[in-house]
Design a protein around this motif. Sequence first.
Motif, mmCIF file in Angstrom:
data_model
loop_
_atom_site.group_PDB
_atom_site.id
_atom_site.type_symbol
_atom_site.label_atom_id
_atom_site.label_comp_id
_atom_site.label_asym_id
_atom_site.label_seq_id
_atom_site.Cartn_x
_atom_site.Cartn_y
_atom_site.Cartn_z
ATOM 1 N N PHE A 4 0.837 -1.197 0.000
ATOM 2 C CA PHE A 4 0.000 0.000 0.000
ATOM 3 C C PHE A 4 0.877 1.254 0.000
ATOM 4 O O PHE A 4 0.456 2.292 -0.468
ATOM 5 C CB PHE A 4 -0.926 0.050 1.205
ATOM 6 N N ASN A 5 2.076 1.152 0.564
ATOM 7 C CA ASN A 5 2.972 2.310 0.628
ATOM 8 C C ASN A 5 3.264 2.866 -0.754
ATOM 9 O O ASN A 5 3.422 4.069 -0.914
ATOM 10 C CB ASN A 5 4.292 1.941 1.301
ATOM 11 N N ILE A 8 -0.077 4.937 -1.748
ATOM 12 C CA ILE A 8 -0.665 6.019 -0.965
ATOM 13 C C ILE A 8 -0.044 7.379 -1.307
ATOM 14 O O ILE A 8 -0.760 8.380 -1.348
ATOM 15 C CB ILE A 8 -0.627 5.716 0.549
ATOM 16 N N ILE A 11 -1.601 8.772 -4.451
ATOM 17 C CA ILE A 11 -2.978 9.162 -4.175
ATOM 18 C C ILE A 11 -2.999 10.493 -3.430
ATOM 19 O O ILE A 11 -3.791 11.379 -3.753
ATOM 20 C CB ILE A 11 -3.713 8.066 -3.363
ATOM 21 N N ARG A 12 -2.134 10.659 -2.442
ATOM 22 C CA ARG A 12 -2.080 11.925 -1.693
ATOM 23 C C ARG A 12 -1.643 13.070 -2.601
ATOM 24 O O ARG A 12 -2.160 14.185 -2.492
ATOM 25 C CB ARG A 12 -1.121 11.817 -0.499
ATOM 26 N N GLU A 87 -10.666 11.142 7.102
ATOM 27 C CA GLU A 87 -10.930 10.667 5.739
ATOM 28 C C GLU A 87 -12.428 10.673 5.432
ATOM 29 O O GLU A 87 -12.861 11.135 4.377
ATOM 30 C CB GLU A 87 -10.385 9.246 5.565
ATOM 31 N N THR A 137 -9.343 6.160 -0.125
ATOM 32 C CA THR A 137 -8.515 6.209 1.077
ATOM 33 C C THR A 137 -9.344 5.996 2.347
ATOM 34 O O THR A 137 -8.833 5.469 3.333
ATOM 35 C CB THR A 137 -7.732 7.530 1.164
ATOM 36 N N LEU A 140 -9.599 2.274 2.659
ATOM 37 C CA LEU A 140 -8.355 1.728 3.203
ATOM 38 C C LEU A 140 -8.268 1.946 4.706
ATOM 39 O O LEU A 140 -7.870 1.035 5.451
ATOM 40 C CB LEU A 140 -7.144 2.363 2.509
ATOM 41 N N HIS A 144 -8.373 -0.976 7.736
ATOM 42 C CA HIS A 144 -7.392 -1.083 8.819
ATOM 43 C C HIS A 144 -8.081 -1.131 10.177
ATOM 44 O O HIS A 144 -7.709 -1.936 11.036
ATOM 45 C CB HIS A 144 -6.403 0.083 8.777
ATOM 46 N N VAL A 160 -0.537 2.422 5.121
ATOM 47 C CA VAL A 160 -1.209 3.452 4.343
ATOM 48 C C VAL A 160 -0.716 4.854 4.696
ATOM 49 O O VAL A 160 -1.403 5.829 4.499
ATOM 50 C CB VAL A 160 -2.750 3.387 4.495
ATOM 51 N N GLU A 161 0.469 4.953 5.232
ATOM 52 C CA GLU A 161 1.040 6.258 5.509
ATOM 53 C C GLU A 161 2.063 6.615 4.443
ATOM 54 O O GLU A 161 2.604 5.733 3.778
ATOM 55 C CB GLU A 161 1.686 6.321 6.899
ATOM 56 N N VAL A 162 2.296 7.868 4.311
ATOM 57 C CA VAL A 162 3.310 8.332 3.371
ATOM 58 C C VAL A 162 4.665 8.137 4.035
ATOM 59 O O VAL A 162 4.902 8.617 5.146
ATOM 60 C CB VAL A 162 3.093 9.813 3.016
#
Length: 166
Positions: A4-5, A8, A11-12, A87, A137, A140, A144, A160-162
């Motif tokens: 997912f990294n 994400i 997407i951000r 979100e 997001t 996602l 979690h 799912v964090e930057v």
Amino acid sequence: MSNFNTFILPIRIAQALFTIIILGLTAYVVNSWSFHSYYYQYYSYSPSQANFLLFCSIWTILILAYLVLAPVRFPRAAHKYGILAAEAVTMIFWFAGFIALAVLLGDLGCGSHWGVCRAAEAAVVFGAFEWLLFTGTTILAALHVWRSRKTGDMAHDPAVEVQPAV
């Protein structure tokens, strides 16, 4: 850390890019529909639908700062329910914003050469894409929360964090 990294951050970035585009478009729309004259004492205000979409873009800039910086710099502030709430609220704002402005534009019956109307229509389209991105997001973040409900872990999902550049 799962794969997912790798998804994400783009997407951000797309969320930030769309919100900046919408900020410019709606600022133009709100400014163009606002008129204030002391000489003629004529007051006309921009529609609340356009104002709300402008608010959504400003709100999103603040929320994106939280969603990107909190997990990396302030991990205690990156509570999984806080991230899910941020979100979800943002997703609902975008849905309400682009639908409301689309309905207004449908009622106005804009002509084919009116630039303000075209800018508002573009803001609606980008707002719909922004809503889709935040829907993804939010899903996602909800997944979690669902997966970690039995463990009692209150931390955010590192998947799912930057991630900071190494």
